[in-house]
Design a protein around this motif. Structure first.
Motif, PDB file in Angstrom:
ATOM      1  N   GLY A 159       0.803  -1.287   0.037  1.00 45.14           N
ATOM      2  CA  GLY A 159       0.104   0.087   0.072  1.00 45.14           C
ATOM      3  C   GLY A 159       0.912   1.304  -0.007  1.00 45.14           C
ATOM      4  N   ALA A 160       0.204   2.414  -0.646  1.00 41.95           N
ATOM      5  CA  ALA A 160       1.100   3.631  -0.778  1.00 41.95           C
ATOM      6  C   ALA A 160       0.666   4.167   0.547  1.00 41.95           C
ATOM      7  N   THR A 161       0.992   3.884   1.597  1.00 42.36           N
ATOM      8  CA  THR A 161       0.865   4.492   2.919  1.00 42.36           C
ATOM      9  C   THR A 161       2.243   5.051   3.355  1.00 42.36           C
ATOM     10  N   ASN A 162       2.245   5.811   4.477  1.00 43.01           N
ATOM     11  CA  ASN A 162       3.803   6.142   5.034  1.00 43.01           C
ATOM     12  C   ASN A 162       4.606   5.055   5.206  1.00 43.01           C
ATOM     13  N   THR A 163       4.049   3.973   5.867  1.00 43.39           N
ATOM     14  CA  THR A 163       4.832   2.688   5.968  1.00 43.39           C
ATOM     15  C   THR A 163       5.518   1.997   4.700  1.00 43.39           C
ATOM     16  N   GLY A 164       4.510   1.968   3.813  1.00 46.97           N
ATOM     17  CA  GLY A 164       4.615   1.193   2.379  1.00 46.97           C
ATOM     18  C   GLY A 164       5.687   1.909   1.730  1.00 46.97           C
ATOM     19  N   ARG A 165       5.625   3.360   1.715  1.00 44.96           N
ATOM     20  CA  ARG A 165       6.527   4.048   0.856  1.00 44.96           C
ATOM     21  C   ARG A 165       7.709   3.966   1.497  1.00 44.96           C
ATOM     22  N   SER A 166       8.227   3.596   2.805  1.00 48.24           N
ATOM     23  CA  SER A 166       9.513   3.429   3.303  1.00 48.24           C
ATOM     24  C   SER A 166       9.788   2.001   3.055  1.00 48.24           C
ATOM     25  N   LEU A 167       8.956   1.104   3.213  1.00 52.36           N
ATOM     26  CA  LEU A 167       9.218  -0.092   3.278  1.00 52.36           C
ATOM     27  C   LEU A 167       9.582  -0.719   1.671  1.00 52.36           C
ATOM     28  N   ALA A 168       8.655  -0.316   0.867  1.00 53.48           N
ATOM     29  CA  ALA A 168       8.841  -0.965  -0.441  1.00 53.48           C
ATOM     30  C   ALA A 168      10.040  -0.599  -1.213  1.00 53.48           C
ATOM     31  N   PRO A 169      10.438   0.503  -1.103  1.00 60.68           N
ATOM     32  CA  PRO A 169      11.701   0.653  -1.979  1.00 60.68           C
ATOM     33  C   PRO A 169      12.953   0.134  -1.460  1.00 60.68           C
ATOM     34  N   ARG A 170      13.148   0.156  -0.195  1.00 53.04           N
ATOM     35  CA  ARG A 170      14.018  -0.568   0.628  1.00 53.04           C
ATOM     36  C   ARG A 170      14.320  -1.921   0.184  1.00 53.04           C
ATOM     37  N   THR A 171      13.103  -2.645   0.271  1.00 49.88           N
ATOM     38  CA  THR A 171      12.921  -4.045  -0.239  1.00 49.88           C
ATOM     39  C   THR A 171      13.439  -4.085  -1.782  1.00 49.88           C
ATOM     40  N   ALA A 172      12.704  -3.381  -2.559  1.00 50.90           N
ATOM     41  CA  ALA A 172      13.191  -3.453  -4.009  1.00 50.90           C
ATOM     42  C   ALA A 172      14.583  -3.279  -4.209  1.00 50.90           C
ATOM     43  N   ALA A 173      15.176  -2.428  -3.555  1.00 51.70           N
ATOM     44  CA  ALA A 173      16.688  -2.341  -3.684  1.00 51.70           C
ATOM     45  C   ALA A 173      17.485  -3.260  -3.430  1.00 51.70           C
ATOM     46  N   ARG A 174      16.994  -4.110  -2.304  1.00 49.29           N
ATOM     47  CA  ARG A 174      17.860  -5.531  -2.011  1.00 49.29           C
ATOM     48  C   ARG A 174      17.718  -6.480  -2.991  1.00 49.29           C
ATOM     49  N   PHE A 175      16.838  -6.360  -3.797  1.00 53.78           N
ATOM     50  CA  PHE A 175      16.607  -7.228  -5.133  1.00 53.78           C
ATOM     51  C   PHE A 175      17.154  -6.828  -6.366  1.00 53.78           C
ATOM     52  N   ARG A 176      17.560  -5.539  -6.231  1.00 57.96           N
ATOM     53  CA  ARG A 176      17.899  -4.634  -7.455  1.00 57.96           C
ATOM     54  C   ARG A 176      16.764  -5.107  -8.619  1.00 57.96           C
ATOM     55  N   THR A 177      15.572  -4.743  -7.852  1.00 53.76           N
ATOM     56  CA  THR A 177      14.420  -4.739  -9.188  1.00 53.76           C
ATOM     57  C   THR A 177      13.620  -3.334  -9.292  1.00 53.76           C
ATOM     58  N   GLY A 178      12.689  -3.155 -10.118  1.00 53.47           N
ATOM     59  CA  GLY A 178      11.893  -2.268 -10.305  1.00 53.47           C
ATOM     60  C   GLY A 178      10.802  -2.026  -9.130  1.00 53.47           C
ATOM     61  N   LEU A 179      10.284  -0.870  -9.250  1.00 51.20           N
ATOM     62  CA  LEU A 179       9.071  -0.467  -8.087  1.00 51.20           C
ATOM     63  C   LEU A 179       8.149   0.659  -8.835  1.00 51.20           C
ATOM     64  N   THR A 180       6.999   0.313  -8.923  1.00 51.38           N
ATOM     65  CA  THR A 180       5.816   1.356  -9.404  1.00 51.38           C
ATOM     66  C   THR A 180       5.210   1.871  -8.271  1.00 51.38           C
ATOM     67  N   ALA A 181       5.664   3.318  -8.053  1.00 52.85           N
ATOM     68  CA  ALA A 181       4.819   3.943  -7.265  1.00 52.85           C
ATOM     69  C   ALA A 181       3.511   4.591  -7.880  1.00 52.85           C
ATOM     70  N   ASP A 182       2.357   4.838  -6.553  1.00 53.98           N
ATOM     71  CA  ASP A 182       1.289   5.461  -6.855  1.00 53.98           C
ATOM     72  C   ASP A 182       0.696   4.854  -7.987  1.00 53.98           C
ATOM     73  N   CYS A 183       0.473   3.530  -8.300  1.00 57.86           N
ATOM     74  CA  CYS A 183      -0.162   2.785  -9.347  1.00 57.86           C
ATOM     75  C   CYS A 183      -1.616   3.021  -9.047  1.00 57.86           C
ATOM     76  N   THR A 184      -2.443   3.374  -9.855  1.00 57.83           N
ATOM     77  CA  THR A 184      -3.729   3.410 -10.027  1.00 57.83           C
ATOM     78  C   THR A 184      -4.526   2.403 -10.770  1.00 57.83           C
ATOM     79  N   VAL A 185      -3.996   1.816 -11.843  1.00 64.03           N
ATOM     80  CA  VAL A 185      -4.624   0.802 -12.615  1.00 64.03           C
ATOM     81  C   VAL A 185      -3.478  -0.328 -12.744  1.00 64.03           C
ATOM     82  N   LEU A 186      -3.868  -1.550 -12.640  1.00 60.43           N
ATOM     83  CA  LEU A 186      -3.033  -2.682 -12.390  1.00 60.43           C
ATOM     84  C   LEU A 186      -3.797  -3.794 -13.251  1.00 60.43           C
ATOM     85  N   GLN A 187      -3.264  -4.541 -14.109  1.00 63.00           N
ATOM     86  CA  GLN A 187      -3.741  -5.546 -14.859  1.00 63.00           C
ATOM     87  C   GLN A 187      -2.788  -6.483 -15.441  1.00 63.00           C
TER      88      GLN A 187
END
Length: 187
Positions: A159-187
């Motif tokens: 989720g794009a909450t304060n916690t999610g905005r802190s946790l997701a990029p750090r986790t993605a960086a550990r896997f050297r993978t991409g991250l899509t922020a503020d996604c409104t449509v996903l399919q």
């Protein structure tokens, strides 16, 4: 899709230099005493073919299955964004034939974790420890990394909450993978 992983325990000073010189793209670098593969890697696998045996290893992403959802909570109840993401995860998973996983980190969250099965999760993974009672970005990132390495989901929703905005990029960086922020449509 595959990626390269460096087995640090099989790398010597000499083999590190060999691997770096083998890479035509300069994608193998040494930082903090460890070798790593940067985004410059084009998966030519020359380092795997001609380098020291087992040092660089090709990892097949076909082994990675499932849509994972991070369950955010306040220590007592699950955040509503988690339930929204579970609905979207279920929709995505049905389209590709994958399971839906939920990751819950905290202390004393057994009942809340179990309830997530009723909202569309196929399996809930609970990391329960008193040290996880309060959000700590480093501890939570360590747990998130452990979960991803063990379960190998193909996608993770946070989720794009304060916690999610802190946790997701750090986790993605550990896997050297991409991250899509503020996604409104996903399919």
């Amino acid at each position: 899709m595959a990626y390269l992983e460096i087995n640090q325990d099989r790398v010597t000073e000499e083999s590190a230099k060999q691997l770096q010189s083998l890479c035509p793209f300069g994608a193998i670098i040494q930082e903090g005493g460890c070798l790593s593969v940067t985004a410059a890697c084009r998966m030519c696998r020359l380092c795997v073919k001609k380098g020291p045996e087992g040092a660089p290893a090709s990892v097949d992403k076909k082994e990675w299955r499932g849509i994972a959802v991070y369950a955010e909570h306040d220590g007592e109840s699950i955040h509503p964004v988690t339930l929204e993401l579970l609905g979207k995860a279920r929709e995505l998973a049905e389209g590709i034939g994958h399971p839906v996983y939920v990751l819950v980190m905290g202390s004393g969250m057994e009942k809340q974790a179990e309830a997530l099965l009723e909202y569309g999760a196929d399996k809930v993974f609970l990391y329960d420890h008193p040290g996880l009672a309060e959000f700590n970005v480093l501890s939570y990132t360590n747990v998130f990394e452990d979960f991803i390495r063990k379960i190998k989901p193909s996608s993770v929703l946070v989720g794009a909450t304060n916690t999610g905005r802190s946790l997701a990029p750090r986790t993605a960086a550990r896997f050297r993978t991409g991250l899509t922020a503020d996604c409104t449509v996903l399919q």
